[in-house]
Design an enzyme around this catalytic site. Structure first.
Site, PDB file in Angstrom:
ATOM      1  N   HIS A 173     -41.581 -12.048  17.810  1.00  0.00           N
ATOM      2  CA  HIS A 173     -40.223 -11.690  17.426  1.00  0.00           C
ATOM      3  C   HIS A 173     -39.714 -12.630  16.337  1.00  0.00           C
ATOM      4  CE1 HIS A 173     -39.234  -8.511  20.130  1.00  0.00           C
ATOM      5  NE2 HIS A 173     -39.387  -9.223  21.232  1.00  0.00           N
ATOM      6  N   CYS A 180     -41.314  -9.127  11.804  1.00  0.00           N
ATOM      7  CA  CYS A 180     -40.489  -8.191  11.049  1.00  0.00           C
ATOM      8  C   CYS A 180     -39.745  -8.897   9.919  1.00  0.00           C
ATOM      9  CB  CYS A 180     -39.477  -7.522  11.966  1.00  0.00           C
ATOM     10  SG  CYS A 180     -40.212  -6.461  13.204  1.00  0.00           S
ATOM     11  N   ARG A 196     -42.916  -5.783   7.253  1.00  0.00           N
ATOM     12  CA  ARG A 196     -43.625  -6.837   7.957  1.00  0.00           C
ATOM     13  C   ARG A 196     -43.912  -8.009   7.014  1.00  0.00           C
ATOM     14  NH1 ARG A 196     -41.760  -4.102  11.104  1.00  0.00           N
ATOM     15  NH2 ARG A 196     -42.704  -2.975  12.855  1.00  0.00           N
TER      16      ARG A 196
END
Length: 275
Positions: A183, A257, A266
């Site tokens: 994340h 991300c 990405r």
């Protein structure tokens, strides 16, 4: 006597209508404030509380692994070895959600393929269980220490503050591509600042008491979520073929991300195993 004519007060009806309209406005204002407070609480929960919980849980897992392993033994570059998992490589090179602009990719340095002549590492006794932390990733430049688990499922891996290994990619220290997702925002956000990495920075992976040191070589600032080439055994972007490698070697790939608070693109960081 004169008949008395009743007097009609013209303003009373207008005042009643105004009062009713004001009541509606007041109710609407109260509803708006209530909704705003609820949304704010959700944002605080998602952006702060989940980070706090996931980060604390991840650190507890790191400490548990360190206690289990004891001393850490550095190892050299291994001979070719099997992937950790027999599953096919993931089709989404950074399925980390929005864990989260646009920008152009750029190379951060050379990143030549490492030598294959160093001593081989001892093979792991058995593959790590899926969804269970089995390694620790350390990035000194970022002050990051985070557990690594098999798989990139949000609920069972990434949302716990862990970094997840793409199924079918190489084991830590083995020839091939040890590819990871994490994340960038929320749930511990371990990869929030990997955009700050530069060529030559160390990426340290400890597993079962052994240490593998990778060195950042190249960075792709932006690619699509379907660019599976970035986690291939010899990592190379399918979208931007100028970015990546051409020779077999022992690689590490970090994906997350980008831009922040978005899952549109990405960000990819590559490194090679230090010989």
């Amino acid at each position: 006597m004169r008949d008395r004519v009743p007097v009609v007060v013209q303003g009373s009806g207008r005042r009643a209508r105004r009062a009713g309209f004001a009541g509606v406005l007041w109710a609407a204002a109260e509803l708006t404030v209530t909704v705003g407070v609820v949304v704010l609480l959700l944002v605080v929960h998602q952006g702060w509380w989940t980070n706090r919980q996931a980060a604390a849980s991840a650190q507890d897992q790191v400490h548990a692994l360190e206690r289990e392993w004891g001393a850490v033994e550095p190892v050299g570059v291994p001979e070719p070895g099997p992937a950790v998992s027999g599953a096919a490589p993931a089709t989404d090179p950074a399925g980390v959600g929005a864990e989260d602009g646009a920008g152009s990719g750029e190379s951060a340095g050379g990143g030549a393929a490492p030598s294959r002549s160093a001593r081989p590492a001892r093979p792991a006794a058995e593959p790590p269980a899926r969804d269970r932390a089995y390694a620790v990733l350390r990035i000194p430049r970022l002050g990051l220490v985070v557990p690594v688990a098999q798989g990139t499922d949000k609920r069972t891996v990434l949302d716990k503050g862990y970094v997840g290994q793409y199924p079918g990619t190489a084991a830590p220290g083995a020839e091939g591509n040890f590819a990871l997702a994490g994340h960038r925002n929320t749930h511990g956000e371990p990869f929030r600042y990997i955009n700050r990495l530069r060529a030559g920075d160390e990426l340290i992976v400890d597993v079962r008491g052994r240490r593998h040191v990778y060195v950042v070589g190249r960075i792709l600032n932006e690619t699509t979520e379907r660019d599976t080439g970035v986690i291939a055994p010899v990592p190379r972007s399918l979208v931007k073929p100028d970015y990546g490698y051409r020779e077999p070697g022992a690689y590490i790939t970090l994906t997350t991300c980008t831009p922040e608070y978005s899952s549109k693109y990405r960000l990819v960081v590559w490194g090679t195993l230090r010989s």
